[in-house]
Enzyme design. Structure first.
Site, PDB file in Angstrom:
ATOM      1  N   ASP A  73      -7.633 -24.043  29.541  1.00  0.00           N
ATOM      2  CA  ASP A  73      -6.815 -23.973  28.336  1.00  0.00           C
ATOM      3  C   ASP A  73      -7.318 -22.759  27.558  1.00  0.00           C
ATOM      4  O   ASP A  73      -8.402 -22.233  27.832  1.00  0.00           O
ATOM      5  CB  ASP A  73      -6.927 -25.274  27.519  1.00  0.00           C
ATOM      6  CG  ASP A  73      -5.773 -25.398  26.521  1.00  0.00           C
ATOM      7  OD1 ASP A  73      -5.101 -24.378  26.241  1.00  0.00           O
ATOM      8  OD2 ASP A  73      -5.536 -26.508  26.002  1.00  0.00           O
TER       9      ASP A  73
HETATM   10  C1  BGC Z   1      -2.772 -25.299  24.109  1.00  0.00           C
HETATM   11  C2  BGC Z   1      -2.066 -25.208  25.436  1.00  0.00           C
HETATM   12  C3  BGC Z   1      -1.223 -23.961  25.471  1.00  0.00           C
HETATM   13  C4  BGC Z   1      -2.116 -22.746  25.220  1.00  0.00           C
HETATM   14  C5  BGC Z   1      -1.361 -21.431  25.208  1.00  0.00           C
HETATM   15  C6  BGC Z   1      -3.547 -24.031  23.779  1.00  0.00           C
HETATM   16  O1  BGC Z   1      -4.036 -24.066  22.491  1.00  0.00           O
HETATM   17  O2  BGC Z   1      -3.644 -26.401  24.111  1.00  0.00           O
HETATM   18  O3  BGC Z   1      -1.265 -26.334  25.649  1.00  0.00           O
HETATM   19  O4  BGC Z   1      -0.561 -23.843  26.696  1.00  0.00           O
HETATM   20  O5  BGC Z   1      -2.738 -22.888  23.939  1.00  0.00           O
HETATM   21  O6  BGC Z   1      -0.537 -21.344  24.114  1.00  0.00           O
END
Ligand code: BGC
Length: 798
Positions: free
Chosen positions: A269
């Site tokens: 993530d």
């Molecule tokens: C989120 C993800 C997301 C990523 C990119 C993160 O903060 O938890 O679900 O895909 O950011 O935006």
């Protein structure tokens, strides 16, 4: 097989298309084939030509949304984008939470709503459509679906997640994934795993036992991996039992790859990376977004001084490049017809919305008396239809209920009723009450403001804004024909439930929200959504009330396997609305339950079929659910667990048969003694119903386990366990008889006060609970004799 030069100058292996080789490793060359795509790069050969620095670089992003290119070798940079329920494609300058810079796109209903459709085909169609959009926008991987379990209604991100039930979540996510990937676009199933709260999501340790992980928090991911072979997985920020997910070898390698057979790449993530070297060893391939080269240099150094085997790095690069080339070589003409996709968003929403209450058939509303209908509430004009954070879409067009009514030529009246900022506004309230008195029917568009729920933080309670509760009470005091339409990402408490005649749960319904609401309210679409989560009466009733969200360092999942309906149904608690519940404008009857066998072994399957008839006057769809209830008592289990579901569309009077196949997994629980799924020998009830609390048909099947018994005798095994098992019972028969006699069982000489004090039931209970080593106290037996008998029993058991 032939070999040819690719455009980039490398030798490529060409394998003719066939179903068998359509997804396989061939001489370490991951080969992807669809009807159009057969040209493949020899990834291994390509990786062998990369420098150590290039390989380390390939395993982290070039920027927020791109993988790195290596121009000298013809390796392109590709883009990934959020996700999940619409495309949030940002330009190069954008940060990951800046929502305004993303391109205009179609916002489909959030996962909390679309899952209520219980319709795999609809989710697949949505996936195909977003896949087409990705092709049109040159996006290689969509960051979603988000399949974490709804452990508490308070999790700020529940609107994105699908269900409290892992089977339902897994099936719907697998259907969506199949749709996206049919367009040669990858998905990233997220957040693996146990990201069930936003509070301290980047550091908290989810403390979960093995059985609970396997039965609740992993199966949705497992289903997508096994049934839809996703290209990528996104690991979660949090730790599981003290180990960051991105560094968790058990999770990323032992479970994901070895047990489930995942062969794509795992990305972090955004910002989840802690120790890059440990992470790579654990099975993490791509760090996102970019580390500015810092951790790339750490990798290079680690290989140079022998702390990291270069082969581990090579494998990660191979996995990433396989997906990169799958995309570049599988380009298809995109389709981003915003108008058509907006219509699909409406269709998904109206087939998912859940009619929770409809007393005295208040709904549907009649179109020819529309001018006597009053809409109250700012959400009728400016609806809340999507959640905040990384899934936020910059919409092409938003249709409110007022827009939709107008488009149909329905002159409904409208007043604002309440202030969105939650301050009490008596002028608005009094106007609403005055107008409500004059109307024949009132619909209040209520719900949670954006500030109540979002990625990044959890809710503190399940309350609706007080000024909205007050408005609903005031309006219903003067107008009995009142319905409420809700806009929320997760359950709310409804103090006014008994004063309203109708409730339509529209959750966060996407940009075509108003069209869907008006179609359902006026009966143009017969509602058929069913709740994918329980609505508890109050927050204090929820299974993890005492431990959510933890102390900031750890979150103890002490409720174990008892979440959602597994908890409420086992405890026979009253709830506001049960899991799987939803009304229709018609009625359905269930009949003719048939089982293909009364008794099976755990390596066989049983086919369960039954009929559903539309017994009303309106065409409609019914989502039928099949639950299994374990009567073997071999383990502590929820009262029932969802094992299948299906949706049928029926004309008035029409009957259709549904048929489901159940296999070992439908009956099994995760047995930590053997680290495997295990269905004990015994009887299981098959419960078919319209909701978890409305079971219409019941049958029973006996399952015989063929699994090697995990049962082993130790000095502490109690006599009841020994006598319950036919093998050990026979070997110990005389010993147990002697022990019973020594213990006084069957002694008929006792009389008077002693027989009152020492009943035969008591003696039996004490014998049953006696550990094996204690038999020495009641019959002559040496230590060696005891050990020899234990060895003999275990030999006979194995
Ligand atoms: C989120 C993800 C997301 C990523 C990119 C993160 O903060 O938890 O679900 O895909 O950011 O935006």
């Amino acid at each position: 097989m032939t070999v040819q030069q690719s455009a980039a100058g490398q030798q490529s292996t060409i394998i003719p298309f066939s179903v068998e080789n359509s997804r396989c490793f061939f001489h370490t060359c991951r080969t992807y084939l669809t009807a159009e795509v057969t040209v493949k790069h020899s990834i291994t050969e390509l990786v062998s030509r990369m420098t150590l620095e290039e390989k380390a670089g390939m395993c982290s992003g070039a920027d927020f949304w791109h993988t790195k290119a290596v121009e000298r070798l013809g390796i392109p940079s590709v883009m990934v984008s959020d996700g999940p329920y619409g495309l949030r494609k940002q330009d190069l300058q954008a940060d990951n939470i800046g929502v305004n810079e993303s391109i205009k796109a179609v916002c489909f209903p959030s996962g909390c709503l679309s899952t209520c459709s219980f319709d795999r085909d609809l989710l697949r169609l949505e996936g195909e459509t977003i896949g087409d959009e990705c092709q049109a926008e040159d996006v290689s991987v969509l960051l979603g679906p988000a399949v974490n379990m709804k452990r508490s209604p308070l999790c700020g991100r529940n609107f994105e997640y699908l269900s409290e039930d892992p089977y339902l979540a897994g099936q719907m996510a697998a259907a969506f994934t199949k749709g996206v990937e049919s367009k040669n676009i990858g998905v990233s199933v997220k957040h693996f795993a146990a990201n069930n709260q936003e509070y301290r999501r980047m550091s908290v340790s989810a403390e979960i036992d093995e059985r609970t992980l396997r039965e609740l928090y992993l199966p949705a991911f497992e289903a997508v991996v096994k049934e839809a072979t996703p290209d990528t997985i996104m690991c979660s920020y949090n730790m599981i039992n003290g180990v960051y997910s991105c560094e968790n070898k058990w999770l990323l390698t032992d479970v994901l790859r070895t047990d489930w057979g995942f062969d794509g790449y795992v990305m972090t993530d955004w910002g989840a990376m802690d120790d890059r070297i440990e992470a790579l060893k654990a099975g993490l391939d791509l760090e996102m977004p970019s580390s500015g080269g810092v951790t790339d240099r750490q990798l290079v150094q680690a290989v140079r001084d022998g702390r990291l085997d270069e082969k581990v790095l090579d494998t990660a690069v191979e996995r990433i490049l396989s997906i990169v080339f799958k995309f570049t070589e599988g380009r298809q003409p995109g389709d981003f017809n915003k108008e058509r996709h907006h219509e699909l968003a409406a269709r998904i929403a109206e087939n998912s919305m859940v009619l929770l209450k409809n007393e005295d058939h208040m709904l549907p509303l009649t179109e020819d008396r529309a001018e006597h209908i009053l809409f109250i509430g700012g959400f009728a004009a400016a609806p809340r239809f999507e959640g905040g954070g990384s899934s936020h879409i910059n919409c092409t067009k938003i249709t409110s209920a007022l827009d939709a009514a107008k488009a149909l030529g329905l002159n409904v009246r409208y007043v604002r009723g309440f202030d969105a900022e939650e301050t009490d506004d008596d002028t608005l309230l009094n106007e609403a009450v005055r107008e409500a008195q004059k109307a024949e029917r009132v619909v209040i568009f209520a719900g949670l403001p954006d500030s109540y729920e979002s990625e990044g933080y959890d809710r503190k309670n399940m309350n609706m804004p007080q000024n909205q509760n007050r408005l609903i009470q005031a309006v219903t005091a003067v107008q009995s024909q009142t319905a409420v339409v809700l806009h929320n990402g997760s359950p709310v408490e409804m103090p006014w439930i008994h004063s309203v005649k109708g409730i339509l749960e529209s959750y966060l319904a996407g940009e075509a929200v108003g069209t869907a609401q008006v179609n359902v309210l006026f009966g143009r679409t017969n509602p058929s959504g069913k709740l994918a989560e329980t609505f508890p009466l109050r927050l204090e009733d929820t299974p993890c009330y005492l431990t959510f969200p933890g102390d900031g360092h750890t979150a103890e999942y002490s409720e174990g396997i008892f979440t959602g309906y597994r908890y409420y149904d086992t405890k026979k608690m009253n709830v506001l609305f049960p899991f799987g519940f939803g009304l229709s404008y018609t009625t359905f009857s269930y009949s003719s339950l048939k089982l293909s066998a009364q008794s099976i072994t755990d390596s066989q399957t049983v086919r369960v079929s039954f009929s559903i008839t539309n017994t009303g006057a309106t065409a409609g769809a019914e989502a039928a659910q099949l639950y299994v209830s374990d009567r073997t008592h071999a383990a502590i289990r929820p009262e029932k667990e969802l094992k299948e579901f299906g949706k049928v569309f029926l004309a008035p009077g029409e009957t259709k048969e549904l048929s489901f196949t159940l296999d070992k997994r439908s009956f099994a629980w995760y047995n930590t003694a053997i680290h495997d799924w295990y269905a004990a020998t015994g009887f299981y009830d098959i419960l078919v119903g319209s909701s978890s609390r409305d079971i219409r048909l019941t049958g029973t099947v006996r399952v015989t386990s063929t699994a090697k018994s995990a049962f082993r005798i130790t000095r502490n095994t109690v006599l009841a366990e020994i006598t319950d098992n036919p093998i050990t019972a026979e070997l110990c028969a005389s010993l147990i008889k002697k022990t019973s006699a020594g213990f006084g069982a069957g002694d008929t000489q006792q009389s008077g006060t002693s027989s009152e004090a020492i009943s035969s039931e008591m003696i039996q209970a004490m014998l049953d609970n006696m550990p094996f080593h204690s038999v020495r106290s009641f019959c002559e037996m040496s230590e060696k004799g005891l050990d020899d008998l234990i060895t003999k029993m275990n030999k006979a058991l194995s």
